[in-house]
Design an enzyme around this catalytic site. Structure first.
Site, PDB file in Angstrom:
ATOM      1  N   SER A   1       0.847  -1.182   0.000  1.00 20.45           N
ATOM      2  CA  SER A   1       0.000   0.000   0.000  1.00 20.45           C
ATOM      3  C   SER A   1       0.886   1.237   0.000  1.00 20.45           C
ATOM      4  CB  SER A   1      -0.913   0.011   1.234  1.00 20.45           C
ATOM      5  OG  SER A   1      -1.818   1.089   1.178  1.00 20.45           O
ATOM      6  N   GLU A   2       0.578   2.193  -0.859  1.00 24.33           N
ATOM      7  CA  GLU A   2       1.471   3.330  -1.050  1.00 24.33           C
ATOM      8  C   GLU A   2       1.627   4.201   0.190  1.00 24.33           C
ATOM      9  OE1 GLU A   2      -0.936   6.987  -2.889  1.00 24.33           O
ATOM     10  OE2 GLU A   2      -0.933   5.247  -4.199  1.00 24.33           O
ATOM     11  N   ASN A   3       0.710   4.068   1.161  1.00 24.24           N
ATOM     12  CA  ASN A   3       0.838   4.867   2.374  1.00 24.24           C
ATOM     13  C   ASN A   3       1.808   4.252   3.378  1.00 24.24           C
ATOM     14  OD1 ASN A   3      -1.310   2.892   2.576  1.00 24.24           O
ATOM     15  ND2 ASN A   3      -1.778   3.719   4.585  1.00 24.24           N
TER      16      ASN A   3
END
Length: 234
Positions: free
Chosen positions: A47-49
Site C-alpha cells: 500500500s502506497e501509504n
C-alpha cells in the site's frame, strides 16, 4: 443477467494473482482484493501509504484505527508484514519491485490508456496519489471498475475523454460484467456474467470487442458485505 458486486469484482481479480507476487492495491475496488486471495496462496500486498504485507479487512472487534490502506479503510497486517516510510513505499514502486498494481479507473481506452485521477468535476476533487508512479513502475497494470458510468455510458472507450494518468499501460480489465484483455489486436473478452452475450456487451462498450475462443462464464460466489463510502470510489 446479474452484474457482479464490487466485492465480487475484487474476488475475481484476486483469483489471478500468482503465488509470491508483490501486488499494490489502489483506491476503490482494489482495496477489497486482499480479503479474497485463496487461502493456500501467498500474495504480498503493498500500500502506497507505507504498508508491506497488507492483510484482509479486520473482523469486528479487531479493528486498529491506526492501520489503514491507501483508501483510508481499516485493514490488517499479516504475520511478517511491516510499516515503512512513505518515501520507501514509493521507492518500491519506482524501483520496479511490484509485479502487479490493481487500480480503479474512470475510463480505459482500447489501447490501454488509463484515466483515473480526475473527472474534471469541481465538486469531486482530483486525487493523483501514486497512480502515475504505479502506472510506470509496476510490471503490470490491471483495472477494476464498473463497466458503465452512473449515467449508463461506456467507460471503456476508443479514446479517453478525461485527462490521462498514463498511456498504454492497462493489460486486463475486470468489470461487473466481464473480464477483458487489452491486446495489440484489440479488446479480447475472456469471461462474461451468465445471461450476457457479446452483442449486448458491445452496446455497453465503445471499441470493438472480440470473443476469446475459450471464453468462460464469469461466476463469482455470493459475497454480501457492502463497501464503505471510501471503497466506493472509481
Amino acid at each position: 443477467m446479474i452484474p457482479l458486486t464490487r466485492h465480487q469484482i475484487a474476488w475475481r481479480a484476486a483469483q489471478d494473482l500468482q503465488e509470491g507476487a508483490y501486488v499494490n492495491l489502489g483506491i476503490g475496488i482494489p482495496t477489497l482484493t486482499a480479503s479474497y486471495v485463496p487461502s493456500d496462496r501467498e500474495v504480498i500486498f503493498h500500500s502506497e501509504n507505507g504498508v508491506l504485507g497488507l492483510g484482509p479487512k479486520p473482523r469486528p472487534g479487531e479493528e486498529d484505527e491506526y492501520l489503514i490502506d491507501a483508501g483510508k479503510n481499516l485493514t490488517t497486517l499479516v504475520t511478517g508484514g511491516c510499516y515503512v516510510h512513505h518515501a520507501d513505499a514509493f521507492l518500491m514502486i519506482r524501483g520496479g519491485h511490484l509485479d502487479v498494481s490493481l487500480l480503479g479507473a474512470f475510463e480505459v481506452s482500447v489501447s490501454g490508456d488509463l484515466a483515473n485521477w480526475t473527472t474534471e468535476d469541481p465538486s469531486f476533487p482530483p486525487g493523483v496519489g501514486g497512480a502515475m508512479d504505479l502506472a510506470v513502475g509496476a510490471r503490470e497494470i490491471r483495472v477494476l471498475m464498473e463497466h458503465t458510468s452512473k449515467k449508463g455510458g461506456p467507460r471503456i472507450l476508443n479514446r479517453c475523454s478525461l485527462p490521462l494518468t498514463a498511456p498504454g499501460v492497462v493489460k486486463r480489465i475486470y468489470t461487473n460484467l466481464a473480464v477483458i484483455d487489452v491486446t495489440a489486436a484489440g479488446l479480447m473478452v475472456r469471461e462474461m456474467v451468465p445471461g450476457l452475450d457479446l452483442a449486448r456487451l458491445q452496446t455497453l462498450t465503445e471499441p470493438p470487442l472480440r470473443l476469446a475462443p475459450d471464453c468462460l462464464e464469469l461466476i463469482a460466489p455470493a459475497l454480501s458485505p457492502a463497501p464503505s463510502p471510501a471503497e466506493a470510489v472509481a
